[in-house]
Design a protein around this motif. Sequence first.
Motif, PDB file in Angstrom:
ATOM      1  N   ILE A 145      43.556  47.130  37.952  1.00  0.00           N
ATOM      2  CA  ILE A 145      42.429  47.523  37.090  1.00  0.00           C
ATOM      3  C   ILE A 145      41.542  46.317  36.786  1.00  0.00           C
ATOM      4  CG2 ILE A 145      41.740  48.424  34.824  1.00  0.00           C
ATOM      5  CD1 ILE A 145      44.264  50.170  34.889  1.00  0.00           C
ATOM      6  N   VAL A 146      40.251  46.493  37.025  1.00  0.00           N
ATOM      7  CA  VAL A 146      39.245  45.482  36.698  1.00  0.00           C
ATOM      8  C   VAL A 146      38.363  46.065  35.596  1.00  0.00           C
ATOM      9  CG1 VAL A 146      37.287  44.129  37.570  1.00  0.00           C
ATOM     10  CG2 VAL A 146      39.209  44.686  39.098  1.00  0.00           C
ATOM     11  N   PHE A 147      38.451  45.515  34.408  1.00  0.00           N
ATOM     12  CA  PHE A 147      37.564  45.963  33.340  1.00  0.00           C
ATOM     13  C   PHE A 147      36.237  45.243  33.504  1.00  0.00           C
ATOM     14  CE2 PHE A 147      41.783  46.729  31.440  1.00  0.00           C
ATOM     15  CZ  PHE A 147      41.624  48.060  31.106  1.00  0.00           C
ATOM     16  N   TRP A 148      35.168  46.017  33.445  1.00  0.00           N
ATOM     17  CA  TRP A 148      33.844  45.393  33.544  1.00  0.00           C
ATOM     18  C   TRP A 148      33.068  45.672  32.267  1.00  0.00           C
ATOM     19  CZ3 TRP A 148      29.221  48.375  33.951  1.00  0.00           C
ATOM     20  CH2 TRP A 148      29.412  49.743  34.158  1.00  0.00           C
ATOM     21  N   GLY A 149      32.200  44.727  31.917  1.00  0.00           N
ATOM     22  CA  GLY A 149      31.424  44.884  30.689  1.00  0.00           C
ATOM     23  C   GLY A 149      29.940  44.912  31.001  1.00  0.00           C
ATOM     24  N   GLY A 150      29.145  45.079  29.991  1.00  0.00           N
ATOM     25  CA  GLY A 150      27.695  45.054  30.174  1.00  0.00           C
ATOM     26  C   GLY A 150      27.151  46.382  30.661  1.00  0.00           C
ATOM     27  N   GLU A 151      25.920  46.350  31.164  1.00  0.00           N
ATOM     28  CA  GLU A 151      25.218  47.610  31.453  1.00  0.00           C
ATOM     29  C   GLU A 151      25.331  48.064  32.900  1.00  0.00           C
ATOM     30  OE1 GLU A 151      24.295  49.430  28.830  1.00  0.00           O
ATOM     31  OE2 GLU A 151      25.316  47.732  27.910  1.00  0.00           O
ATOM     32  N   THR A 152      25.419  47.134  33.835  1.00  0.00           N
ATOM     33  CA  THR A 152      25.590  47.548  35.233  1.00  0.00           C
ATOM     34  C   THR A 152      26.585  46.617  35.928  1.00  0.00           C
ATOM     35  OG1 THR A 152      23.771  46.163  36.019  1.00  0.00           O
ATOM     36  CG2 THR A 152      23.216  48.437  35.466  1.00  0.00           C
ATOM     37  N   LYS A 153      27.164  47.123  36.995  1.00  0.00           N
ATOM     38  CA  LYS A 153      28.101  46.319  37.789  1.00  0.00           C
ATOM     39  C   LYS A 153      27.949  46.726  39.252  1.00  0.00           C
ATOM     40  CE  LYS A 153      31.893  43.910  38.641  1.00  0.00           C
ATOM     41  NZ  LYS A 153      31.910  42.456  38.476  1.00  0.00           N
ATOM     42  N   SER A 154      27.521  45.808  40.066  1.00  0.00           N
ATOM     43  CA  SER A 154      27.412  46.080  41.493  1.00  0.00           C
ATOM     44  C   SER A 154      28.786  45.850  42.115  1.00  0.00           C
ATOM     45  CB  SER A 154      26.374  45.129  42.099  1.00  0.00           C
ATOM     46  OG  SER A 154      26.433  45.234  43.498  1.00  0.00           O
ATOM     47  N   ILE A 155      29.321  46.886  42.806  1.00  0.00           N
ATOM     48  CA  ILE A 155      30.647  46.684  43.401  1.00  0.00           C
ATOM     49  C   ILE A 155      30.595  46.621  44.922  1.00  0.00           C
ATOM     50  CG2 ILE A 155      32.003  47.471  41.437  1.00  0.00           C
ATOM     51  CD1 ILE A 155      32.358  50.149  42.754  1.00  0.00           C
ATOM     52  N   LEU A 156      29.525  47.108  45.511  1.00  0.00           N
ATOM     53  CA  LEU A 156      29.221  46.916  46.929  1.00  0.00           C
ATOM     54  C   LEU A 156      27.697  46.809  46.999  1.00  0.00           C
ATOM     55  CD1 LEU A 156      31.445  49.501  48.922  1.00  0.00           C
ATOM     56  CD2 LEU A 156      31.728  47.035  48.812  1.00  0.00           C
ATOM     57  N   PRO A 157      27.135  46.311  48.114  1.00  0.00           N
ATOM     58  CA  PRO A 157      25.678  46.167  48.160  1.00  0.00           C
ATOM     59  C   PRO A 157      24.915  47.461  47.805  1.00  0.00           C
ATOM     60  CG  PRO A 157      26.669  45.030  50.010  1.00  0.00           C
ATOM     61  CD  PRO A 157      27.798  45.741  49.302  1.00  0.00           C
ATOM     62  N   ASP A 158      25.493  48.625  48.146  1.00  0.00           N
ATOM     63  CA  ASP A 158      24.786  49.884  47.886  1.00  0.00           C
ATOM     64  C   ASP A 158      25.410  50.709  46.760  1.00  0.00           C
ATOM     65  OD1 ASP A 158      22.921  49.399  49.951  1.00  0.00           O
ATOM     66  OD2 ASP A 158      24.373  50.104  51.442  1.00  0.00           O
ATOM     67  N   VAL A 159      26.335  50.142  46.051  1.00  0.00           N
ATOM     68  CA  VAL A 159      27.030  50.909  45.009  1.00  0.00           C
ATOM     69  C   VAL A 159      27.020  50.131  43.694  1.00  0.00           C
ATOM     70  CG1 VAL A 159      29.200  52.023  44.320  1.00  0.00           C
ATOM     71  CG2 VAL A 159      28.548  51.979  46.738  1.00  0.00           C
ATOM     72  N   THR A 160      26.407  50.740  42.685  1.00  0.00           N
ATOM     73  CA  THR A 160      26.281  50.095  41.371  1.00  0.00           C
ATOM     74  C   THR A 160      26.787  51.032  40.281  1.00  0.00           C
ATOM     75  OG1 THR A 160      24.313  48.933  42.146  1.00  0.00           O
ATOM     76  CG2 THR A 160      24.635  49.020  39.763  1.00  0.00           C
TER      77      THR A 160
END
Length: 267
Positions: free
Chosen positions: A150-165
């Motif tokens: 599990i990777v917890f991410w914070g903030g408003e957006t997170k890019s996980i692949l070039p085409d997937v946010t």
Amino acid sequence: MTHFMCVQCAVQFANSDKPPSSCPICSDERQYVRLGGQAWTTMEEMSREHEVVLKDEDGVLSIGVEPAFGIGQRALLAETPNGNVLWDCVPLVTGAAVKALNERGKVKAIAISHPHFFSAVAEWSKALGDIPIYIHDGNRQWVMRPDPAIVFWGGETKSILPDVTLIHCGGHFEGSSVCHWKRQGKPNVVLAGDTLQVVMDRKHVSFMYSYPNVWPLNARAVKRIAGALEPFDYGQVYSAFWNMRILDDGKGAVARSVERYLKAIAD
Ligand SMILES: [Zn+2]
Ligand SMILES: [Zn+2]
């Protein structure tokens, strides 16, 4: 030791000798405890009478469990030239389903909209090669089966692949998020979970703090969701259940839905 699974929400729990005393997700005001009372199963037990079903929904691969189990959501596969992302999850993993996904290219990550769809995500991560599971930090308290993937991410957006946010929207849950999937030669898609729920006319979405308890979101929360999506270009919206998708002018449909929703809850 067993990973017990709540029969109502199909979320798998950390290893224990005995079933947990309650399910915090179903005891929460947004869910409910089934009429027959809290009940538990295991993935092994439910696998005897359920199967994973893959369907093509107008060019997007959907992964669900039949007969429906728990909340009954289906997952979606965002396929890109740089690898694929499994959006949301289901409570059953089978060798055949994993093989079918792998045949379409490497699944690089799983991302989950909110706690109702955690289901068997740790098992899916393992089956797909210990891939990361992205969960917004706002949903941290609802993770019932902690896992190193599990990777917890914070903030408003997170890019996980070039085409997937991933886009943090809040609303239904503090950490509720959607997934923006950019496609070549096809409309971009918002994978919406139930942060925005595509409704039966398949031309609008709606918003709820609790769907089963029919408890609407306030204007501020809906405007926040609309604001989070505003910078993104998209033509289609796929929400959490089989066939719930808007194929044309998704962004316009969301704008019209926000407008009519705010009108409906105004004084
Ligand atoms: Zn539950
Ligand atoms: Zn939900």
